[in-house]
Enzyme design. Structure first.
Site, PDB file in Angstrom:
ATOM      1  N   HIS A 158      18.870   4.360 -52.407  1.00 53.58           N
ATOM      2  CA  HIS A 158      18.064   4.383 -53.630  1.00 53.58           C
ATOM      3  C   HIS A 158      17.032   5.512 -53.639  1.00 53.58           C
ATOM      4  CE1 HIS A 158      19.851   0.651 -54.647  1.00 53.58           C
ATOM      5  NE2 HIS A 158      19.274  -0.029 -53.690  1.00 53.58           N
TER       6      HIS A 158
ATOM      7  N   ASN B  11      17.454 -10.815 -56.120  1.00 50.72           N
ATOM      8  CA  ASN B  11      17.927 -11.102 -54.762  1.00 50.72           C
ATOM      9  C   ASN B  11      17.442 -12.419 -54.177  1.00 50.72           C
ATOM     10  OD1 ASN B  11      19.707  -8.986 -54.494  1.00 50.72           O
ATOM     11  ND2 ASN B  11      18.042  -7.535 -54.140  1.00 50.72           N
TER      12      ASN B  11
ATOM     13  N   THR C 288      18.566   0.880 -58.454  1.00 51.77           N
ATOM     14  CA  THR C 288      18.197  -0.352 -57.748  1.00 51.77           C
ATOM     15  C   THR C 288      18.485  -1.543 -58.667  1.00 51.77           C
ATOM     16  OG1 THR C 288      15.959  -0.413 -58.637  1.00 51.77           O
ATOM     17  CG2 THR C 288      16.278   0.805 -56.576  1.00 51.77           C
TER      18      THR C 288
ATOM     19  N   HIS D 168       8.467  -6.233 -49.000  1.00 52.99           N
ATOM     20  CA  HIS D 168       8.727  -7.478 -49.735  1.00 52.99           C
ATOM     21  C   HIS D 168       7.506  -8.376 -49.691  1.00 52.99           C
ATOM     22  CE1 HIS D 168      13.382  -7.304 -49.097  1.00 52.99           C
ATOM     23  NE2 HIS D 168      13.034  -6.767 -50.253  1.00 52.99           N
TER      24      HIS D 168
ATOM     25  N   GLY E  43      16.323  -3.582 -59.567  1.00 48.71           N
ATOM     26  CA  GLY E  43      15.231  -3.621 -60.535  1.00 48.71           C
ATOM     27  C   GLY E  43      15.513  -2.740 -61.745  1.00 48.71           C
TER      28      GLY E  43
HETATM   29  N1  CTP Z   1      11.115  -3.025 -55.624  1.00 47.51           N
HETATM   30  C1  CTP Z   1      10.052  -2.131 -55.749  1.00 47.51           C
HETATM   31  N2  CTP Z   1       9.205  -1.933 -54.694  1.00 47.51           N
HETATM   32  C2  CTP Z   1       9.381  -2.593 -53.539  1.00 47.51           C
HETATM   33  C3  CTP Z   1      10.462  -3.498 -53.396  1.00 47.51           C
HETATM   34  C4  CTP Z   1      11.317  -3.686 -54.465  1.00 47.51           C
HETATM   35  O1  CTP Z   1       9.882  -1.510 -56.792  1.00 47.51           O
HETATM   36  N3  CTP Z   1       8.531  -2.408 -52.541  1.00 47.51           N
HETATM   37  C5  CTP Z   1      11.984  -3.289 -56.797  1.00 47.51           C
HETATM   38  C6  CTP Z   1      13.277  -2.462 -56.769  1.00 47.51           C
HETATM   39  O2  CTP Z   1      13.602  -2.113 -58.096  1.00 47.51           O
HETATM   40  C7  CTP Z   1      14.299  -3.449 -56.211  1.00 47.51           C
HETATM   41  C8  CTP Z   1      13.793  -4.785 -56.756  1.00 47.51           C
HETATM   42  O3  CTP Z   1      12.369  -4.661 -56.753  1.00 47.51           O
HETATM   43  O4  CTP Z   1      15.608  -3.231 -56.667  1.00 47.51           O
HETATM   44  C9  CTP Z   1      14.230  -5.966 -55.914  1.00 47.51           C
HETATM   45  O5  CTP Z   1      13.830  -5.761 -54.582  1.00 47.51           O
HETATM   46  P1  CTP Z   1      14.809  -5.996 -53.340  1.00 47.51           P
HETATM   47  O6  CTP Z   1      15.414  -7.317 -53.442  1.00 47.51           O
HETATM   48  O7  CTP Z   1      14.068  -5.647 -52.112  1.00 47.51           O
HETATM   49  O8  CTP Z   1      15.912  -4.886 -53.588  1.00 47.51           O
HETATM   50  P2  CTP Z   1      16.802  -4.191 -52.432  1.00 47.51           P
HETATM   51  O9  CTP Z   1      17.678  -5.209 -51.827  1.00 47.51           O
HETATM   52  O10 CTP Z   1      15.948  -3.426 -51.484  1.00 47.51           O
HETATM   53  O11 CTP Z   1      17.580  -3.136 -53.203  1.00 47.51           O
HETATM   54  P3  CTP Z   1      18.751  -3.351 -54.249  1.00 47.51           P
HETATM   55  O12 CTP Z   1      19.012  -4.804 -54.473  1.00 47.51           O
HETATM   56  O13 CTP Z   1      18.189  -2.680 -55.447  1.00 47.51           O
HETATM   57  O14 CTP Z   1      19.877  -2.631 -53.607  1.00 47.51           O
END
Ligand code: CTP
Length: 319
Positions: free
Chosen positions: A293, A132, A241, A277, A243
């Protein structure tokens, strides 16, 4: 064809009840981790029965044409059309064709990375996947800066770049794209409705400024195929997700897979608060039933794979 679950599924029971604010998952044996090549090969083989990440990573030019109607994966009744610009950016061959790497890092976006000093270790991998369009510049000591593939949910344009509302934000977004020089930019454009214009803006900027990225738009079957694989292994994921999608796909291209920044819990193993984040103050309800998720469940699944040596989860600091 009947597919036998790989041993990762354990009892099934274990994975279906995430304790609230669960932190006991932190007990990951980290010093004596050894790579389990046999299990990793078996997982790759079983995943290949559901999807071929080399193919499903992107729709290719020639498999459709401008104007074609697409049904969104999660909103089947809503449709969009393939725009001329999007068509121009579709690859003619898989951006991951014939790519095989010994050690790959997948970097999730959890605040657990802050003060980890893992940057150099992450960058030492042969292939680095990020999620992202997360910023790296100001955080490189903790997260590194190398990027071979980065994902971009359409919502990122709104969340992290203010919907490109001003010249300043358009410039920032463009700079982030330009910094990717040569990487694969993976845009899940047809998952959920609502992101159409954001994808179009991004694509227009890439074309207008001849940004050096290799765009990939995942196949329409990818999500269901990934869900299918995990379901067969007793992991009942509503919507994988980014990830988990990256891990599932990386099994095809990578021998050893190392995960950083995966920590979907509000507290670290010592009980200190962890931001969702590493780069902003966004709040997230990890266990809310309205969330698309099931991150704690995914995490426990990944932890089990870590214990079995199929992948390595890094949740502490690096030296
Ligand atoms: N992640 C995690 N723990 C967190 C934040 C993120 O394990 N506190 C992992 C998740 O697998 C997530 C990936 O890091 O998909 C990327 O994070 P993010 O960009 O925040 O994903 P989201 O937009 O929240 O979710 P997605 O793109 O999966 O819909």
């Amino acid at each position: 064809a009947k597919v036998e679950p790989t041993p990762l599924s354990g009892s099934g029971k274990d994975v279906s009840h995430p304790p609230p604010n669960c932190n006991n998952t932190a007990k990951l044996p980290s010093n004596n981790w050894t790579f389990n090549k046999t299990l990793s090969k078996l997982i790759r083989k079983n995943i290949l029965r559901f999807l071929d990440p080399e193919r499903d990573i992107s729709i290719l030019k020639g498999t459709l044409k401008p104007g074609d109607v697409i049904h969104y994966v999660f909103d089947r009744q809503s449709t969009t059309n393939i725009s001329e610009n999007l068509y121009r950016l579709l690859p003619t061959a898989s951006p991951m064709k014939n790519q095989h790497h010994r050690r790959c890092a997948i970097v999730g976006n959890s605040g657990i990375l802050l003060n980890s000093s893992c940057g150099a270790e992450i960058d030492s991998h042969d292939f680095v996947i990020r999620c992202n369009l997360a910023p790296v510049e100001q955080y490189s000591g903790d997260v590194g800066w190398r990027t071979n593939l980065v994902t971009m949910n359409p919502s990122v344009v709104q969340r992290a770049f203010q919907d490109l509302a001003s010249e300043e934000w358009r410039e920032r977004f463009l700079q982030r794209l330009q910094s990717l020089s040569g990487s694969v930019l993976w845009i899940p454009a047809f998952m959920a409705k609502g992101g159409e214009e954001r994808v179009e803006w991004a694509i227009r900027l890439i074309l207008l400024h001849t940004v050096n990225v290799r765009t990939a738009i995942p196949s329409l079957r990818l999500l269901h195929a990934v869900r299918g694989y995990w379901l067969t292994n007793n992991v009942h994921i509503k919507r994988p997700t980014t990830g988990l999608l990256m891990y599932t796909m990386a099994t095809r291209f990578c021998e050893e897979i190392h995960l950083y920044g995966f920590w979907p819990f509000p507290l670290d193993p010592q009980g200190k608060p962890v931001s969702y984040h590493y780069y902003d103050t966004l709040k997230y309800e990890y266990t809310s039933s309205s969330s698309p998720h099931t991150m704690p469940l995914e995490f426990r699944t990944l932890s089990r794979l870590h214990r079995q040596g199929a992948l390595r989860l890094h949740t502490g600091t690096c030296n």
